[in-house]
Each structure stands twice: as structure tokens, then as C-alpha cells.
Design a protein around this motif. Structure first.
Motif, PDB file in Angstrom:
ATOM      1  N   MET A  52       0.984   5.506  -0.732  1.00 38.64           N
ATOM      2  CA  MET A  52       1.884   5.169   0.362  1.00 38.64           C
ATOM      3  C   MET A  52       1.142   4.829   1.647  1.00 38.64           C
ATOM      4  N   THR A  53      -0.046   5.387   1.842  1.00 39.96           N
ATOM      5  CA  THR A  53      -0.862   5.013   3.003  1.00 39.96           C
ATOM      6  C   THR A  53      -1.203   3.530   2.946  1.00 39.96           C
ATOM      7  N   GLN A  54      -1.572   3.059   1.760  1.00 37.87           N
ATOM      8  CA  GLN A  54      -1.899   1.641   1.591  1.00 37.87           C
ATOM      9  C   GLN A  54      -0.659   0.755   1.744  1.00 37.87           C
ATOM     10  N   VAL A  55       0.464   1.196   1.208  1.00 34.87           N
ATOM     11  CA  VAL A  55       1.689   0.393   1.277  1.00 34.87           C
ATOM     12  C   VAL A  55       2.167   0.259   2.719  1.00 34.87           C
ATOM     13  N   LYS A  56       2.109   1.347   3.465  1.00 31.24           N
ATOM     14  CA  LYS A  56       2.578   1.320   4.848  1.00 31.24           C
ATOM     15  C   LYS A  56       1.739   0.375   5.703  1.00 31.24           C
ATOM     16  N   SER A  57       0.471   0.209   5.365  1.00 28.59           N
ATOM     17  CA  SER A  57      -0.404  -0.663   6.162  1.00 28.59           C
ATOM     18  C   SER A  57      -0.424  -2.105   5.643  1.00 28.59           C
ATOM     19  N   PHE A  58       0.375  -2.391   4.615  1.00 30.57           N
ATOM     20  CA  PHE A  58       0.357  -3.714   3.984  1.00 30.57           C
ATOM     21  C   PHE A  58       1.189  -4.712   4.783  1.00 30.57           C
ATOM     22  N   ASP A  59       0.511  -5.506   5.577  1.00 29.97           N
ATOM     23  CA  ASP A  59       1.147  -6.603   6.310  1.00 29.97           C
ATOM     24  C   ASP A  59       0.770  -7.890   5.595  1.00 29.97           C
ATOM     25  N   TYR A  60       1.602  -8.305   4.627  1.00 31.01           N
ATOM     26  CA  TYR A  60       1.194  -9.432   3.786  1.00 31.01           C
ATOM     27  C   TYR A  60       1.199 -10.764   4.521  1.00 31.01           C
ATOM     28  N   GLY A  61       1.791 -10.784   5.709  1.00 29.21           N
ATOM     29  CA  GLY A  61       1.785 -12.009   6.484  1.00 29.21           C
ATOM     30  C   GLY A  61       0.455 -12.328   7.137  1.00 29.21           C
ATOM     31  N   LYS A  62      -0.438 -11.348   7.165  1.00 31.11           N
ATOM     32  CA  LYS A  62      -1.719 -11.553   7.847  1.00 31.11           C
ATOM     33  C   LYS A  62      -2.769 -12.218   6.960  1.00 31.11           C
ATOM     34  N   TYR A  63      -2.492 -12.304   5.662  1.00 27.11           N
ATOM     35  CA  TYR A  63      -3.498 -12.854   4.748  1.00 27.11           C
ATOM     36  C   TYR A  63      -3.463 -14.378   4.766  1.00 27.11           C
ATOM     37  N   SER A  64      -4.636 -14.966   4.672  1.00 32.64           N
ATOM     38  CA  SER A  64      -4.786 -16.421   4.768  1.00 32.64           C
ATOM     39  C   SER A  64      -5.306 -16.996   3.462  1.00 32.64           C
ATOM     40  N   ALA A  65      -5.358 -18.314   3.410  1.00 34.67           N
ATOM     41  CA  ALA A  65      -5.929 -18.992   2.249  1.00 34.67           C
ATOM     42  C   ALA A  65      -7.376 -18.558   2.030  1.00 34.67           C
ATOM     43  N   LYS A  66      -8.084 -18.328   3.124  1.00 39.01           N
ATOM     44  CA  LYS A  66      -9.472 -17.880   3.026  1.00 39.01           C
ATOM     45  C   LYS A  66      -9.568 -16.540   2.300  1.00 39.01           C
ATOM     46  N   ASP A  67      -8.649 -15.627   2.602  1.00 39.12           N
ATOM     47  CA  ASP A  67      -8.641 -14.318   1.944  1.00 39.12           C
ATOM     48  C   ASP A  67      -8.364 -14.459   0.446  1.00 39.12           C
ATOM     49  N   VAL A  68      -7.454 -15.347   0.104  1.00 36.99           N
ATOM     50  CA  VAL A  68      -7.104 -15.564  -1.302  1.00 36.99           C
ATOM     51  C   VAL A  68      -8.295 -16.153  -2.055  1.00 36.99           C
ATOM     52  N   LEU A 276       2.731  -3.983  -4.951  1.00 38.00           N
ATOM     53  CA  LEU A 276       1.498  -3.327  -4.502  1.00 38.00           C
ATOM     54  C   LEU A 276       1.526  -1.844  -4.851  1.00 38.00           C
ATOM     55  N   ALA A 277       2.642  -1.189  -4.546  1.00 33.32           N
ATOM     56  CA  ALA A 277       2.748   0.250  -4.812  1.00 33.32           C
ATOM     57  C   ALA A 277       2.631   0.547  -6.301  1.00 33.32           C
ATOM     58  N   THR A 278       3.255  -0.261  -7.132  1.00 30.64           N
ATOM     59  CA  THR A 278       3.181  -0.051  -8.585  1.00 30.64           C
ATOM     60  C   THR A 278       1.743  -0.158  -9.072  1.00 30.64           C
ATOM     61  N   GLY A 279       1.050  -1.212  -8.647  1.00 29.71           N
ATOM     62  CA  GLY A 279      -0.336  -1.392  -9.054  1.00 29.71           C
ATOM     63  C   GLY A 279      -1.235  -0.273  -8.564  1.00 29.71           C
ATOM     64  N   LEU A 280      -1.044   0.165  -7.319  1.00 22.38           N
ATOM     65  CA  LEU A 280      -1.880   1.235  -6.781  1.00 22.38           C
ATOM     66  C   LEU A 280      -1.557   2.581  -7.415  1.00 22.38           C
ATOM     67  N   HIS A 281      -0.287   2.806  -7.746  1.00 24.56           N
ATOM     68  CA  HIS A 281       0.094   4.036  -8.447  1.00 24.56           C
ATOM     69  C   HIS A 281      -0.687   4.141  -9.760  1.00 24.56           C
ATOM     70  N   ALA A 282      -0.712   3.049 -10.489  1.00 21.94           N
ATOM     71  CA  ALA A 282      -1.461   3.022 -11.747  1.00 21.94           C
ATOM     72  C   ALA A 282      -2.967   3.147 -11.493  1.00 21.94           C
ATOM     73  N   TYR A 283      -3.459   2.462 -10.484  1.00 25.62           N
ATOM     74  CA  TYR A 283      -4.891   2.432 -10.160  1.00 25.62           C
ATOM     75  C   TYR A 283      -5.424   3.824  -9.802  1.00 25.62           C
ATOM     76  N   PHE A 284      -4.721   4.519  -8.912  1.00 26.01           N
ATOM     77  CA  PHE A 284      -5.205   5.832  -8.488  1.00 26.01           C
ATOM     78  C   PHE A 284      -5.101   6.872  -9.600  1.00 26.01           C
ATOM     79  N   LEU A 285      -4.073   6.765 -10.437  1.00 25.59           N
ATOM     80  CA  LEU A 285      -3.992   7.693 -11.574  1.00 25.59           C
ATOM     81  C   LEU A 285      -5.066   7.389 -12.606  1.00 25.59           C
ATOM     82  N   GLN A 286      -5.395   6.109 -12.793  1.00 25.25           N
ATOM     83  CA  GLN A 286      -6.456   5.739 -13.725  1.00 25.25           C
ATOM     84  C   GLN A 286      -7.790   6.328 -13.279  1.00 25.25           C
TER      85      GLN A 286
END
Length: 417
Positions: A52-68, A276-286
Motif C-alpha cells: 500500500m505504500t507503493q500504491v499510495k505513491s503511484f502517480d501514473y500521470g508522471k511517467y513519460s515515454a522515456k520512462d517506458v 499495480l497492487a495485485t502485482g506487488l502483492h504477489a511480488y512481496f509474498l514471492q
């Protein structure tokens, strides 16, 4: 019992109707969705806070083509890369994302596609979830299979050639007890090599019991990781308790389950944050349980009885494809399931890119596999379906179609010794 009038939704008492109205219109009447109910195990895990710390900080509007572009160039996918791949900035790069996802799928899964089918054994429910066809106030045909009926359904499915079954119930302990589900698992062991469960969340010792009865893995839909939206959608019942549901997969692993699966129901809330939350939930448990077999499911909200009450948010096929490919790049080893909620055309395409598991011969109703498999006339003892499916192909048809795409259908790859 408090829930008795909720279960028998065809005969709602005046008290039940009044309670339903108050739950819908008076938030102060509802229990706190972040507080545990009596009997719910608390495991004090750090996974939820990390996610949830990661989800709360997720501002998906800030990402650019360069980041992708940077995310696609990296050999391994970081959390920041995953966020970029889920952002709107990634949409113009969908073809490149799909190509990378396809390479990752080939590295870890070859050209295999796993097949399974769900088996609903009961549709009684004690939760009031406004978007669900099974919810306790919906006037639907309720049914609970007895053991003889369960075995008959399993035999019909097994005779079609299926070797993996996913057992499902509505979320009602009083009508589908842990012992009842355990006996269903024991019956399933007679007919199937792999047995999964998608039931109400239970405590660690109960997951251990179900594993001893024959269950291999557990799937739990968090539905949405947006706690504010979750509160408005889950008005009553044990499912209302958001943190207990969140920790279900970890309790299952603590109870000895070999694998766990994660999912949000895309469309209930902001699909990018839920993905994002679903993927991170799986990631941190893995990371916490490296031995665990991890899977992700990717359902979109399908039409149900109360669709007009929840204003579902559209998630288009291109966006669903983006999410699935981002999952694959972020977690190359994870299984990815695409259900029969999606069209045959979409599923035929996505298994060539990132998905590794699909259902076949699907029924979301109760007691009707023989009807669907043989074409016999529907009988009055069948229970209503949870939601509408889009892809109704049989196992033989699915097997043929997958083979025709140059892929290898797999019915089972696990042997007990």
C-alpha cells in the motif's frame, strides 16, 4: 442467527429489507471495514504495508515515454519500471511491450498453455457485495450440492479429459463449512491431478486442514485494493473486512498450500492502481516465500444483476493486454490466468503473448455440468450462475484451438510421489 434472513433471499423479511436499506444509505450503520471480526486470525504481516505504500505513491500521470523505453531496455524489471509499464504513457508502446512479454513467456514457459475448469459446489452467500451475482440479497436460485452430486459433477468433468479442477463456493460458512469443502477436496483427489480452491478466506489452521484434504493452491480475489471504494462495495458480511482478505494468501502459504493466486476485479476502481497492487502483492509474498508457486488472474467486471448500481469503470481490451504484459515482464515466473469472462478471440491472442493458463468447459452455475456437456435438458435443481461468461468452448475445442495456434496444451505437469 443474524445471517439467516440474508441467506434465504427469496423470502426477505421486513427486518431484512430494512437492514438492506440502512446498509445502502447509512454508512454509520455499517461495521468498520478495517477491523477484524471475532475468530479472524491476525498474522501481523509487513506485506500489506509494503504494497500500500507503493500504491499510495503511484502517480501514473508522471511517467513519460522515456520512462517506458527505459523499462523495456532493462534486463530485469524494477517496481518503478512496472509502474511505468502500467501508465498511460506506455499505451503507444503496446506492441513493443507485448514483444518483450512474449520473449519472457517463452523463456520460462516455452509454448505451453495450461487448462483447467471451475466447479461451483454452492452459491449461498452471507456477504452483501453490490456487484456480485451471489450476494445475499439477490433473488437467485440457491443450491448446495451434496457429496453424491459433487462426485457426479466431478466424474462428468473428468470424463471430458480435464485433470485440474478449481472448486468454488459462495462465501457462507454456515452453508459451505470448511469440513464440507474438505470433503469436496477428498472427492476431487479421486478424479483430478490438481485441485484448487476459490472460497471465503479462512485461518491458517483451516488452510492446513484443506491442504491435507487434497487442495494444492488457493485463489483469492481482493476485488479492489482501494480501501475507500472497497467500503462502498462490500456492505455486510465477513468479506467486508479488507485486511483479513488481504492476508488470505499468506495464511494459505503458512498452512502449507503449494501455490496462491492473486487478483483484482478490474473495473471496480482505478484499474491501474489495482493492477499495480495485485502485482506487488504477489511480488512481496514471492520474496517472503520463495518456494511458493505464484499466479495472477486478470478478470474484468462482467454484467451482473446490480451492474447499474456500481457504475463500472471501462477497461478496454488494449488496456487489459497492457496489464497482462506488464505482469509478465515484472514477474516472469508467475502463471497468468485469463478466464472465460473474455472472448475466445482475445484469449487465443493473449496466450501467444503472456497468459499461461485458461479455463475450458466453464460453468459458473451449480450442478449443471452434465447439462452443458451432454446437452440434456436443464433440471430445476440447478443453481444460478455468478456472472456471464463470454468464451464457452469445451475442453476438446479449446485443446484443438490452442494446438492449431502452434502451442502445447497441458492438462497437468505435477505428479505426487
Amino acid at each position: 442467527m443474524e445471517n439467516q434472513f440474508l441467506i434465504d433471499s427469496d423470502k426477505l423479511s421486513p427486518a431484512a429489507l430494512e437492514k438492506k436499506h440502512r446498509l445502502e444509505n447509512d454508512r454509520s450503520y455499517r461495521t468498520n471495514h478495517m477491523e477484524y471480526m471475532e475468530g479472524m486470525e491476525i498474522i501481523n504481516s509487513d506485506v500489506c504495508e509494503n504494497v500500500m505504500t507503493q500504491v499510495k505513491s503511484f502517480d501514473y500521470g508522471k511517467y513519460s515515454a522515456k520512462d517506458v523505453k527505459a523499462a523495456l531496455e532493462h534486463e530485469s524489471c524494477t517496481i518503478e519500471d512496472f509502474k511505468a509499464l502500467l501508465s498511460p504513457a506506455a499505451e503507444p508502446f503496446l506492441e513493443q511491450i507485448a514483444q518483450k512479454a512474449r520473449l519472457e513467456t517463452g523463456k520460462h514457459f516455452g509454448n505451453t498453455v495450461y487448462l483447467f475448469t471451475p466447479l461451483y459446489i454452492a452459491n449461498y452467500c452471507e456477504n452483501y457485495c453490490v456487484y456480485c451475482g451471489f450476494n445475499c440479497y439477490n433473488k437467485i436460485n440457491r443450491m448446495k450440492l451434496n457429496y453424491e452430486q459433487i462426485e457426479h459433477e466431478m466424474k462428468v468433468i473428468a470424463e471430458s479429459g480435464m485433470e485440474e479442477v478449481l472448486i468454488l463456493t459462495g462465501e457462507s460458512r454456515s452453508m459451505s463449512s470448511v469440513e464440507y469443502i474438505g470433503e469436496a477436496c477428498k472427492l476431487a483427489r479421486k478424479y483430478f491431478r490438481m485441485v484448487g480452491l476459490e472460497i471465503y478466506p479462512v485461518n491458517t489452521d483451516e488452510y492446513r486442514y484443506l491442504h491435507e484434504c487434497g487442495a494444492d493452491y488457493v485463489t483469492v480475489f481482493q476485488e479492489t485494493y482501494d480501501t475507500i471504494k472497497y467500503e462502498t462495495l462490500h456492505l455486510a458480511g465477513h468479506k467486508r473486512v479488507w485486511p483479513y482478505r488481504f492476508d488470505a494468501q499468506e495464511r494459505a502459504l503458512m498452512g502449507g498450500m503449494r501455490g496462491v493466486a492473486f487478483s483484482a476485479l478490474l473495473g471496480l476502481s482505478d484499474f491501474r492502481k489495482d493492477a499495480l497492487a495485485t502485482g506487488l502483492h504477489a511480488y512481496f509474498l514471492q520474496r517472503k516465500y520463495p518456494h511458493a508457486e505464484i499466479s495472477l488472474s486478470c478478470p474484468r467486471l462482467r454484467p451482473i444483476i446490480n451492474n447499474d448500481k456500481i457504475s463500472p469503470l471501462d477497461v478496454h481490451e488494449t488496456q487489459l493486454c497492457q496489464i497482462i504484459c506488464a505482469y509478465r515482464i515484472f514477474m516472469p515466473f508467475a502463471g497468468i490466468t485469463v478466464s472465460s469472462r473474455e472472448s475466445a478471440q482475445f484469449r487465443n491472442g493473449i496466450v501467444k503473448i503472456a497468459a499461461t493458463k485458461v479455463s475450458a468447459g466453464v460453468s459458473t452455475g451449480i450442478g449443471d455440468h452434465e447439462t452443458k456437456y451432454s446437452g440434456k435438458q436443464k433440471n430445476s435443481l440447478q443453481g444460478d450462475e455468478q456472472f456471464e461468461i463470454d468464451d464457452s468452448r469445451s475442453l476438446n475445442k479449446m485443446y484443438s484451438d490452442i494446438s492449431g495456434e502452434g502451442l502445447q496444451p497441458v492438462l497437468n505437469d505435477y505428479l505426487y510421489v
